[in-house]
Design a protein around this motif. Structure first.
Motif, PDB file in Angstrom:
ATOM      1  N   THR A   1       1.392  11.395   1.065  1.00 54.85           N
ATOM      2  CA  THR A   1       1.480  12.168   2.350  1.00 54.85           C
ATOM      3  C   THR A   1       2.035  13.616   2.054  1.00 54.85           C
ATOM      4  O   THR A   1       2.611  13.769   1.110  1.00 54.85           O
TER       5      THR A   1
ATOM      6  N   SER B   1      -5.401   9.078  -3.181  1.00 57.80           N
ATOM      7  CA  SER B   1      -5.918   7.703  -2.853  1.00 57.80           C
ATOM      8  C   SER B   1      -4.872   6.700  -3.083  1.00 57.80           C
ATOM      9  O   SER B   1      -3.758   6.933  -3.435  1.00 57.80           O
ATOM     10  N   VAL B   2      -5.112   5.817  -2.287  1.00 64.30           N
ATOM     11  CA  VAL B   2      -4.120   4.524  -2.157  1.00 64.30           C
ATOM     12  C   VAL B   2      -3.929   3.995  -3.484  1.00 64.30           C
ATOM     13  O   VAL B   2      -4.471   3.770  -4.291  1.00 64.30           O
ATOM     14  N   THR B   3      -2.568   3.821  -3.660  1.00 66.31           N
ATOM     15  CA  THR B   3      -2.080   3.011  -5.072  1.00 66.31           C
ATOM     16  C   THR B   3      -1.674   1.549  -4.580  1.00 66.31           C
ATOM     17  O   THR B   3      -0.850   1.571  -3.489  1.00 66.31           O
ATOM     18  N   GLN B   4      -1.886   0.686  -5.494  1.00 65.85           N
ATOM     19  CA  GLN B   4      -1.287  -0.427  -5.059  1.00 65.85           C
ATOM     20  C   GLN B   4      -0.082  -0.775  -5.986  1.00 65.85           C
ATOM     21  O   GLN B   4      -0.259  -0.775  -7.175  1.00 65.85           O
TER      22      GLN B   4
ATOM     23  N   THR C   1      -7.806  -4.631   6.545  1.00 64.52           N
ATOM     24  CA  THR C   1      -7.605  -3.430   5.800  1.00 64.52           C
ATOM     25  C   THR C   1      -8.501  -3.328   4.792  1.00 64.52           C
ATOM     26  O   THR C   1      -9.012  -4.225   3.982  1.00 64.52           O
TER      27      THR C   1
ATOM     28  N   ARG D   1     -15.757   0.410  -0.430  1.00 67.13           N
ATOM     29  CA  ARG D   1     -14.498   0.340   0.253  1.00 67.13           C
ATOM     30  C   ARG D   1     -14.907  -0.408   1.521  1.00 67.13           C
ATOM     31  O   ARG D   1     -15.586  -0.385   2.261  1.00 67.13           O
TER      32      ARG D   1
ATOM     33  N   THR E   1       0.672   5.366  -0.020  1.00 67.47           N
ATOM     34  CA  THR E   1      -0.450   6.604   0.258  1.00 67.47           C
ATOM     35  C   THR E   1       0.378   7.935   0.331  1.00 67.47           C
ATOM     36  O   THR E   1       1.593   8.114   0.667  1.00 67.47           O
TER      37      THR E   1
ATOM     38  N   ILE F   1       4.869  10.456  -2.590  1.00 68.43           N
ATOM     39  CA  ILE F   1       4.515   8.904  -2.480  1.00 68.43           C
ATOM     40  C   ILE F   1       5.487   7.914  -3.372  1.00 68.43           C
ATOM     41  O   ILE F   1       6.352   8.366  -4.092  1.00 68.43           O
TER      42      ILE F   1
ATOM     43  N   ASN G   1      -6.425  13.723   0.173  1.00 69.07           N
ATOM     44  CA  ASN G   1      -7.427  12.552  -0.458  1.00 69.07           C
ATOM     45  C   ASN G   1      -6.485  12.020  -1.698  1.00 69.07           C
ATOM     46  O   ASN G   1      -7.171  11.198  -2.475  1.00 69.07           O
TER      47      ASN G   1
ATOM     48  N   VAL H   1       0.819  -1.026   0.045  1.00 68.55           N
ATOM     49  CA  VAL H   1      -0.101  -0.069   0.242  1.00 68.55           C
ATOM     50  C   VAL H   1       0.916   1.393   0.009  1.00 68.55           C
ATOM     51  O   VAL H   1       1.914   1.327   0.980  1.00 68.55           O
TER      52      VAL H   1
ATOM     53  N   ARG I   1     -10.120  -2.051   1.357  1.00 66.37           N
ATOM     54  CA  ARG I   1      -9.566  -1.603  -0.061  1.00 66.37           C
ATOM     55  C   ARG I   1     -10.910  -1.137  -0.917  1.00 66.37           C
ATOM     56  O   ARG I   1     -12.084  -1.103  -0.513  1.00 66.37           O
TER      57      ARG I   1
END
Length: 630
Positions: A324, A444-447, A531, A549, A322, A336, A442, A320, A533
């Motif tokens: 910051t 968003s999380v990147t995988q 977690t 989510r 994120t 990131i 905002n 994960v 997702r």
């Protein structure tokens, strides 16, 4: 006087005899499907009843009740197929809570991870994890195979039903021709009209239709949307280009050259062609239900299983990352770490314009040049703006600068992409320099997919792979969407099977250093059960336009819940429609059907009338004989 009485009695006998014949015919056809009760309309002429004729035989037809019956027949055929198929689909997941059900198999897998985390040195516990992992992959695959089996069955049924509908239209055209050729008093006409009405009712079970009676006695047939299928003796022929066994990639497209499923084409007598599916001409009946199930409901069920398989795989293998807020006080963006960025690892950015309106940008990396187009509906956010871009493949020639430059080119003017001072090699800082503002909070999380080192220091482990090539699942669109059909292809990584110690064997200083460390299985358990997702809006779990989510465990429950609720709703709707159809049948039968008690009562009355006319005839004869003897 005596002659008038003789003529009247003779005419009465003739009419009564004809009426007895009609009543007898009605009684003989009690329970005959499609039979409409016959009536006799006597016609009188001349002085008094002296010129009475037998009249014409007609049908006691309630046109309004018949129209309602056809409408309810279409609705019942639609809800029946929807209920049947939805129930079969729900059965594919098993009974919630059962050990063999989808949730039961998933729970057994998470429990095996818990057990291994508590006893990481146990060889049996490791074997149990691998067995449970194989079970959940197989369970997802079997459910997805069942979905495609249902779709293939509907494809076959559509071909059969289309052929039936075309034959019925041809039959109706012939009946129209025969009916127009008869006169109003022809005794064969009611029988022909019965056959035509029965064919129309059968057709209404396949397609929603409106039957319009013409002045010459023929009928024209239109779909509920207004497409003419029959005009007197001219009938359209219907054809279906069946595609046989369907796969997850076989989807409907209004462009026949790109469609993976069959469509229904109506060919008019003049040679014109109408695609009844593309035009939305069929709205009810079993054919409409089959189309909706094949092209919408079941593909969505496949998407849910694909999303589940993808979530299961990526929860195990993805790191994960994120965004910051930069620690050095830099404003207007975020930092990131995109180390290990692979094709398909979507980078989601939230931007805000001057009015405060926010929207998402999804940067979709690809190894292809130019990158393939990516439809928004195939991503987690169907309302986002998708920006595909090309990055070098891992290995020789790829460095962090090349990835940064590719992202900068994709974003275009108004943004800068640079390295993070003192950060990791793959870390980058993305800032907005004008126009839309990046919302750091905002980001968003990147995988970012694991490189596949099963014995590395990371807690992630590529436990599941794409079975078609044993490749890692990244969500790539190179060569087509990797997500589509992944539920059928998900498999346990052969490398992990061959080295079960990798389930716990983390080397290095962090997070553990021995094969007896339970950090990795505990992390995998947490990734599945805790977690959060983001699952795509196309799965329909949280609504058509709303991404979901949830943890993978919650998503499993969501899939089962949604399908169970849909099956229950379809069953309730079918029960209600069955009542409506029964009511319509009762209304039509009361007006146009044969009531044996009423017919027997009429028969007794007619017998009495016949006897009365016979007595009048006898009296008239006696009067004439008396006059002749005077």
């Amino acid at each position: 006087m005596a002659l008038d009485a003789f003529s009247t009695a003779t005419a009465g006998l003739r009419v009564t005899q004809a009426q007895i014949g009609v009543v007898s015919q009605n009684i003989a056809n009690v329970g005959t499907a499609g039979y409409v009760r016959r009536t006799l309309s006597p016609v009188s002429s001349g002085v008094g009843n002296a010129g009475v004729a037998t009249g014409t035989i007609g049908r006691a037809l309630d046109a309004a009740a018949l129209k309602q019956l056809r409408s309810e027949t279409s609705g019942a055929a639609y809800t029946s197929l929807m209920s049947k198929t939805r129930t079969q689909l729900d059965t594919l997941y098993g009974r919630p809570g059962d050990g063999s059900a989808l949730d039961g198999v998933f729970n057994r897998f998470t429990l095996s991870l818990q057990t291994l985390a508590a006893n990481p040195t146990s060889t049996a516990a490791r074997a149990t994890v691998l067995s449970a992992a194989n079970d959940i992959a197989s369970r997802i695959g079997s459910a997805a195979d069942g979905v495609q089996s249902l779709r293939s069955g509907l494809e076959t049924q559509l071909g059969i039903d289309t052929s039936k509908a075309s034959d019925l239209l041809a039959q109706l055209a012939k009946l129209n021709t025969r009916i127009v050729a008869t006169t109003a008093g022809d005794p064969s006409r009611p029988e022909l009209e019965d056959q035509r009405d029965q064919a129309l009712t059968s057709l209404s079970g396949l397609i929603d239709i409106n039957a319009v009676t013409q002045s010459d006695g023929s009928v024209s047939v239109l779909t509920g949307s207004g497409v003419t299928l029959l005009d007197r003796s001219d009938a359209a022929s219907l054809s279906f280009d069946a595609r046989g066994t369907l796969s997850a990639n076989a989807l409907y497209d209004s462009d026949p050259s790109r469609s993976g499923v069959g469509t229904i084409v109506a060919t008019t007598p003049g040679g014109g062609k109408i695609d009844l599916v593309a035009s939305g001409a069929i709205r009810s009946g079993s054919i409409a239900a089959a189309i909706e199930l094949r092209d919408s409901a079941l593909p969505q069920a496949q998407r849910q299983l694909d999303d589940l398989a993808a979530g299961l795989s990526r929860a195990m293998s993805d790191r994960v990352a994120t965004g910051t807020v930069p620690t050095d006080g830099t404003r207007g963006g975020f930092d990131i770490d995109l180390t290990g960025l692979s094709a398909g690892n979507a980078i989601t950015l939230t931007v805000q314009d001057g009015s405060g309106t926010q929207r998402n940008l999804i940067l979709m990396p690809s190894y292809q040049a130019p990158p393939p187009a990516v439809p928004a509906g195939s991503t987690e956010d169907a309302n986002a703006t998708i920006i595909p871009f090309t990055i070098p493949q891992p290995g020789a020639g790829r460095d962090p600068a090349s990835v940064r430059n590719a992202i900068a080119a994709a974003l275009g003017g108004g943004y800068t992409v640079s390295s993070v001072p003192g950060g990791a090699a793959g870390a980058m800082r993305i800032l907005s320099t004008g126009g839309a503002t990046l919302v750091a909070a905002n980001a968003s999380v990147t995988q970012v997919t694991s490189a596949g080192d099963i014995k590395g220091s990371a807690t992630q482990l590529p436990l599941f792979v794409d079975g078609a090539s044993a490749a890692l699942y990244t969500g790539s669109f190179d060569g087509g969407s990797q997500l589509t059909g992944f539920a059928q292809r998900i498999a346990v990584n052969p490398a992990v099977v061959g080295s079960a110690g990798s389930l716990v064997g983390i080397t290095g200083t962090s997070p553990g250093s021995s094969a007896g460390d339970g950090t990795r299985p505990h992390a995998m358990y947490t990734a599945l059960t805790s977690t959060q997702r983001l699952f795509s809006s196309s799965s329909g779990i949280s609504g058509i336009d709303a991404p979901t989510r949830a943890s993978v465990a919650d998503f499993v429950q969501g899939v089962i819940s949604v399908q169970g609720a849909a099956a229950a709703a379809a069953q309730d709707l079918d029960e209600g429609q069955s009542i409506a159809l029964s009511t319509a049948q009762g209304r039509f039968a009361s007006a146009s059907g044969v009531n044996i008690d009423e017919e027997m009562s009429n028969l007794i009355a007619l017998q009495q009338a016949y006897a009365a006319n016979a007595r009048v005839l006898t009296a008239a004869r006696d009067m004439i004989d008396t006059l002749l003897r005077i």
